[in-house]
Design a protein around this motif. Structure first.
Motif, PDB file in Angstrom:
ATOM      1  N   ASN A   1       0.812  -1.220   0.000  1.00 26.33           N
ATOM      2  CA  ASN A   1       0.000   0.000   0.000  1.00 26.33           C
ATOM      3  C   ASN A   1       0.841   1.263   0.000  1.00 26.33           C
ATOM      4  O   ASN A   1       0.307   2.359  -0.213  1.00 26.33           O
ATOM      5  CB  ASN A   1      -0.920  -0.003   1.221  1.00 26.33           C
ATOM      6  N   TYR A   2       2.126   1.129   0.244  1.00 22.42           N
ATOM      7  CA  TYR A   2       3.001   2.306   0.307  1.00 22.42           C
ATOM      8  C   TYR A   2       4.225   2.141  -0.586  1.00 22.42           C
ATOM      9  O   TYR A   2       5.228   2.821  -0.414  1.00 22.42           O
ATOM     10  CB  TYR A   2       3.457   2.539   1.756  1.00 22.42           C
ATOM     11  N   THR A   3       4.118   1.225  -1.545  1.00 23.32           N
ATOM     12  CA  THR A   3       5.255   0.937  -2.405  1.00 23.32           C
ATOM     13  C   THR A   3       5.354   1.950  -3.543  1.00 23.32           C
ATOM     14  O   THR A   3       4.475   2.804  -3.739  1.00 23.32           O
ATOM     15  CB  THR A   3       5.139  -0.492  -2.969  1.00 23.32           C
ATOM     16  N   THR A   4       6.421   1.830  -4.310  1.00 24.58           N
ATOM     17  CA  THR A   4       6.630   2.693  -5.469  1.00 24.58           C
ATOM     18  C   THR A   4       6.392   1.891  -6.747  1.00 24.58           C
ATOM     19  O   THR A   4       6.135   0.684  -6.714  1.00 24.58           O
ATOM     20  CB  THR A   4       8.070   3.240  -5.468  1.00 24.58           C
ATOM     21  N   LYS A   5       6.513   2.555  -7.854  1.00 23.09           N
ATOM     22  CA  LYS A   5       6.269   1.900  -9.141  1.00 23.09           C
ATOM     23  C   LYS A   5       7.224   0.729  -9.359  1.00 23.09           C
ATOM     24  O   LYS A   5       6.819  -0.328  -9.862  1.00 23.09           O
ATOM     25  CB  LYS A   5       6.402   2.927 -10.271  1.00 23.09           C
ATOM     26  N   SER A   6       8.486   0.909  -8.976  1.00 25.37           N
ATOM     27  CA  SER A   6       9.486  -0.128  -9.228  1.00 25.37           C
ATOM     28  C   SER A   6       9.337  -1.349  -8.318  1.00 25.37           C
ATOM     29  O   SER A   6       9.739  -2.460  -8.673  1.00 25.37           O
ATOM     30  CB  SER A   6      10.894   0.451  -9.063  1.00 25.37           C
ATOM     31  N   THR A   7       8.753  -1.158  -7.137  1.00 25.06           N
ATOM     32  CA  THR A   7       8.634  -2.265  -6.181  1.00 25.06           C
ATOM     33  C   THR A   7       7.218  -2.826  -6.076  1.00 25.06           C
ATOM     34  O   THR A   7       6.988  -3.781  -5.335  1.00 25.06           O
ATOM     35  CB  THR A   7       9.089  -1.820  -4.777  1.00 25.06           C
ATOM     36  N   CYS A   8       6.278  -2.256  -6.805  1.00 19.99           N
ATOM     37  CA  CYS A   8       4.879  -2.676  -6.715  1.00 19.99           C
ATOM     38  C   CYS A   8       4.713  -4.160  -7.026  1.00 19.99           C
ATOM     39  O   CYS A   8       4.138  -4.920  -6.235  1.00 19.99           O
ATOM     40  CB  CYS A   8       4.030  -1.836  -7.668  1.00 19.99           C
ATOM     41  N   ALA A   9       5.211  -4.600  -8.167  1.00 23.05           N
ATOM     42  CA  ALA A   9       5.026  -5.990  -8.595  1.00 23.05           C
ATOM     43  C   ALA A   9       5.725  -6.994  -7.672  1.00 23.05           C
ATOM     44  O   ALA A   9       5.102  -7.967  -7.231  1.00 23.05           O
ATOM     45  CB  ALA A   9       5.492  -6.158 -10.037  1.00 23.05           C
ATOM     46  N   PRO A  10       7.018  -6.804  -7.339  1.00 22.94           N
ATOM     47  CA  PRO A  10       7.673  -7.813  -6.488  1.00 22.94           C
ATOM     48  C   PRO A  10       7.107  -7.890  -5.066  1.00 22.94           C
ATOM     49  O   PRO A  10       7.038  -8.977  -4.493  1.00 22.94           O
ATOM     50  CB  PRO A  10       9.141  -7.363  -6.471  1.00 22.94           C
ATOM     51  N   VAL A  11       6.689  -6.751  -4.511  1.00 21.62           N
ATOM     52  CA  VAL A  11       6.123  -6.775  -3.162  1.00 21.62           C
ATOM     53  C   VAL A  11       4.790  -7.518  -3.155  1.00 21.62           C
ATOM     54  O   VAL A  11       4.501  -8.309  -2.247  1.00 21.62           O
ATOM     55  CB  VAL A  11       5.953  -5.344  -2.614  1.00 21.62           C
ATOM     56  N   ASN A  12       3.962  -7.279  -4.173  1.00 26.66           N
ATOM     57  CA  ASN A  12       2.692  -7.999  -4.267  1.00 26.66           C
ATOM     58  C   ASN A  12       2.912  -9.489  -4.495  1.00 26.66           C
ATOM     59  O   ASN A  12       2.155 -10.321  -3.978  1.00 26.66           O
ATOM     60  CB  ASN A  12       1.838  -7.418  -5.392  1.00 26.66           C
ATOM     61  N   LEU A  13       3.948  -9.824  -5.260  1.00 34.51           N
ATOM     62  CA  LEU A  13       4.273 -11.236  -5.467  1.00 34.51           C
ATOM     63  C   LEU A  13       4.671 -11.894  -4.148  1.00 34.51           C
ATOM     64  O   LEU A  13       4.241 -13.008  -3.843  1.00 34.51           O
ATOM     65  CB  LEU A  13       5.409 -11.369  -6.482  1.00 34.51           C
ATOM     66  N   LEU A  14       5.464 -11.188  -3.355  1.00 34.40           N
ATOM     67  CA  LEU A  14       5.872 -11.702  -2.049  1.00 34.40           C
ATOM     68  C   LEU A  14       4.662 -11.912  -1.144  1.00 34.40           C
ATOM     69  O   LEU A  14       4.525 -12.958  -0.491  1.00 34.40           O
ATOM     70  CB  LEU A  14       6.850 -10.727  -1.388  1.00 34.40           C
ATOM     71  N   SER A  15       3.760 -10.935  -1.102  1.00 31.41           N
ATOM     72  CA  SER A  15       2.574 -11.038  -0.266  1.00 31.41           C
ATOM     73  C   SER A  15       1.681 -12.190  -0.716  1.00 31.41           C
ATOM     74  O   SER A  15       1.147 -12.943   0.110  1.00 31.41           O
ATOM     75  CB  SER A  15       1.791  -9.720  -0.307  1.00 31.41           C
ATOM     76  N   ASN A  16       1.532 -12.343  -2.043  1.00 33.30           N
ATOM     77  CA  ASN A  16       0.685 -13.425  -2.566  1.00 33.30           C
ATOM     78  C   ASN A  16       1.305 -14.791  -2.282  1.00 33.30           C
ATOM     79  O   ASN A  16       0.592 -15.756  -1.946  1.00 33.30           O
ATOM     80  CB  ASN A  16       0.484 -13.231  -4.068  1.00 33.30           C
ATOM     81  N   LEU A  17       2.624 -14.891  -2.419  1.00 32.90           N
ATOM     82  CA  LEU A  17       3.311 -16.145  -2.103  1.00 32.90           C
ATOM     83  C   LEU A  17       3.106 -16.511  -0.634  1.00 32.90           C
ATOM     84  O   LEU A  17       2.803 -17.682  -0.308  1.00 32.90           O
ATOM     85  CB  LEU A  17       4.805 -16.007  -2.406  1.00 32.90           C
ATOM     86  N   ALA A  18       3.251 -15.532   0.250  1.00 30.60           N
ATOM     87  CA  ALA A  18       3.058 -15.793   1.679  1.00 30.60           C
ATOM     88  C   ALA A  18       1.617 -16.203   1.968  1.00 30.60           C
ATOM     89  O   ALA A  18       1.363 -17.071   2.814  1.00 30.60           O
ATOM     90  CB  ALA A  18       3.424 -14.544   2.488  1.00 30.60           C
ATOM     91  N   TYR A  19       0.662 -15.583   1.260  1.00 30.73           N
ATOM     92  CA  TYR A  19      -0.749 -15.942   1.445  1.00 30.73           C
ATOM     93  C   TYR A  19      -0.986 -17.412   1.103  1.00 30.73           C
ATOM     94  O   TYR A  19      -1.639 -18.142   1.857  1.00 30.73           O
ATOM     95  CB  TYR A  19      -1.641 -15.054   0.576  1.00 30.73           C
ATOM     96  N   HIS A  20      -0.450 -17.849  -0.042  1.00 30.56           N
ATOM     97  CA  HIS A  20      -0.682 -19.237  -0.446  1.00 30.56           C
ATOM     98  C   HIS A  20       0.054 -20.218   0.466  1.00 30.56           C
ATOM     99  O   HIS A  20      -0.454 -21.312   0.731  1.00 30.56           O
ATOM    100  CB  HIS A  20      -0.272 -19.431  -1.906  1.00 30.56           C
ATOM    101  N   LEU A  21       1.214 -19.838   0.961  1.00 33.88           N
ATOM    102  CA  LEU A  21       1.910 -20.692   1.935  1.00 33.88           C
ATOM    103  C   LEU A  21       1.089 -20.815   3.219  1.00 33.88           C
ATOM    104  O   LEU A  21       0.991 -21.894   3.799  1.00 33.88           O
ATOM    105  CB  LEU A  21       3.295 -20.116   2.248  1.00 33.88           C
ATOM    106  N   MET A  22       0.489 -19.698   3.633  1.00 31.69           N
ATOM    107  CA  MET A  22      -0.350 -19.704   4.831  1.00 31.69           C
ATOM    108  C   MET A  22      -1.555 -20.617   4.648  1.00 31.69           C
ATOM    109  O   MET A  22      -1.842 -21.471   5.501  1.00 31.69           O
ATOM    110  CB  MET A  22      -0.829 -18.285   5.153  1.00 31.69           C
ATOM    111  N   MET A  23      -2.255 -20.464   3.533  1.00 31.10           N
ATOM    112  CA  MET A  23      -3.462 -21.258   3.313  1.00 31.10           C
ATOM    113  C   MET A  23      -3.135 -22.729   3.055  1.00 31.10           C
ATOM    114  O   MET A  23      -3.851 -23.628   3.506  1.00 31.10           O
ATOM    115  CB  MET A  23      -4.262 -20.680   2.141  1.00 31.10           C
ATOM    116  N   LEU A  24      -2.057 -22.992   2.332  1.00 30.56           N
ATOM    117  CA  LEU A  24      -1.658 -24.369   2.069  1.00 30.56           C
ATOM    118  C   LEU A  24      -1.297 -25.077   3.377  1.00 30.56           C
ATOM    119  O   LEU A  24      -1.708 -26.223   3.604  1.00 30.56           O
ATOM    120  CB  LEU A  24      -0.475 -24.395   1.105  1.00 30.56           C
ATOM    121  N   SER A  25      -0.554 -24.399   4.237  1.00 24.42           N
ATOM    122  CA  SER A  25      -0.168 -25.017   5.505  1.00 24.42           C
ATOM    123  C   SER A  25      -1.363 -25.128   6.446  1.00 24.42           C
ATOM    124  O   SER A  25      -1.450 -26.073   7.237  1.00 24.42           O
ATOM    125  CB  SER A  25       0.970 -24.239   6.170  1.00 24.42           C
TER     126      SER A  25
END
Length: 306
Positions: A66-90
Motif C-alpha cells: 500500500n506504500y510501495t513505489t512503481k518499481s517495487t509494486c510488482a515484487p512486493v505484491n508477489l511476495l505477499s501473494n506467495l506468503a498468502y498461499h503458503l499460509m493457506m496451504l499449511s
C-alpha cells in the motif's frame, strides 16, 4: 466505476486494523508453538509455527504494497501473494494432518488428503503466475489484479479440504459417542465443525468478492480472511485444553498412569468393542500427533503414558 479516494482510504484503514489484530494473534501463536515444540517437539506445533510465520509475512507484504513505489509494486505484491498461499496451504495441511491422526493414520484418509494438498498447491502456483500487482498511473498507487479463474480454483480447493476434514472426522468419531470417552470425541467433532463453518463462510465470501472484481472489496476480504484464519489456527491451543479437560473427565477406571516407565497398561471397559491407545505426546495430535486406534474383540482402553 473506479473507487473514490475515500472508499480506498476507509478500506485500507479497516483492513490494516484487522491485519494488526491478526499479527498480534500470530505472535501469540508463535510463542505458544515454540513453547510446545520445546516440551513435545510435535509436527502439529511446527505446522502452527510455520503457518503463523507465513501469515505475518503476508501481512507485512500487504501493508508494504500500500506504500510501495512503481518499481517495487510488482515484487512486493508477489511476495505477499506467495506468503498468502503458503499460509493457506499449511492451514489446509494442518486440518488434514489432524484428520489423518484422528483416523488412526488410515491409508484411505492419507491418500485423498495428500491429493487435496497437491490440488491446493497447484492452484496456488497458477495464481502466482497469473495474478499480479501493477502501478496505476491515474491514482499513483499500487493495485492488485487477481486472476478470477485462479481464485475460483484455490477457493474451491480450500472448500474441499474443509469438507473432507469435517466429514472424515465426524465419521471416525461418531463410533465413540456412546462410549466412556465420548466427551473427548464430542470436542474433536466440535472443533472441526466450528473451524469448517467459519472457514467456509470466509471462502464463500471470497467467491463473491472475486465475482464483483472490486479492488476495495478485495482489501476488506484480505483483512477479514487473515484475521479469521489466524484465530482459527491458534484456537488449537484452546482446543488443546478442552481435549485435556475431556480426558480428565474420563471415569478413573478408564485411565492408567505409569510414573516409573514408558510401558502401558490398559484399563478395560467390557461394554465396548474398540481399543483406543493414547501414547506419549497424545495431547498434541488429539492433542494429537500419535493417536492410535485398534479394533479388538474385547474392549476399549485409554492409556496415558507419562
Amino acid at each position: 466505476m473506479d473507487p473514490s479516494p475515500t472508499e480506498v482510504s476507509v478500506a485500507l484503514t479497516a483492513s490494516t486494523f484487522l491485519m494488526a489484530l491478526a499479527f498480534e494473534s500470530n505472535m501469540r501463536g508463535i510463542v505458544s508453538a515454540v513453547a510446545r515444540i520445546k516440551n513435545d517437539d510435535t509436527i502439529i506445533a511446527k505446522i502452527i509455527l510455520f503457518t503463523n510465520a507465513a501469515s505475518m509475512l503476508q501481512i507485512v507484504g500487504f501493508e508494504w504494497a500500500n506504500y510501495t513505489t512503481k518499481s517495487t509494486c510488482a515484487p512486493v505484491n508477489l511476495l505477499s501473494n506467495l506468503a498468502y498461499h503458503l499460509m493457506m496451504l499449511s492451514f489446509d495441511a494442518f486440518l488434514l494432518y489432524k484428520t489423518w491422526l484422528v483416523s488412526s493414520r488410515q491409508r484411505r484418509v492419507l491418500i485423498p488428503a495428500s491429493v487435496l494438498v497437491l490440488h491446493r498447491l497447484c492452484w496456488g502456483i497458477v495464481d502466482l503466475m497469473h495474478s499480479f500487482g501493477t502501478w496505476d498511473v491515474a491514482s499513483q498507487s499500487c493495485i492488485w489484479i487477481p486472476d478470477p479463474n485462479a481464485a475460483y480454483g484455490f477457493y474451491s480447493a480450500d472448500i474441499l479440504c474443509d469438507l473432507f476434514s469435517t466429514v472424515a472426522t465426524v465419521l471416525v468419531c461418531r463410533r465413540y459417542l456412546s462410549s466412556d470417552i465420548r466427551k473427548l470425541f464430542v470436542v474433536l467433532i466440535s472443533e472441526n465443525v466450528l473451524r469448517s463453518v467459519v472457514s467456509l463462510a470466509i471462502v464463500s465470501l471470497g467467491f463473491w468478492v472475486v465475482k464483483t472484481q472490486s479492488f476495495v472489496k478485495v482489501m476488506y476480504l484480505s483483512g477479514l480472511q487473515t484475521y479469521a484464519f489466524s484465530h482459527l489456527l491458534n484456537s488449537e491451543f484452546y482446543w488443546y485444553r478442552a481435549r485435556s479437560e475431556a480426558l480428565q473427565d474420563t471415569p478413573p477406571a478408564q485411565k492408567y498412569q505409569d510414573n516409573t516407565s514408558r510401558h502401558v497398561a490398559p484399563a478395560v471397559d467390557t461394554h465396548s468393542h474398540t481399543s483406543v491407545v493414547i501414547p506419549p505426546d497424545w495431547e498434541n495430535a488429539v492433542n494429537s500427533d500419535r493417536l492410535e486406534r485398534t479394533n479388538t474383540s474385547s474392549s476399549f482402553r485409554i492409556v496415558r503414558v507419562l
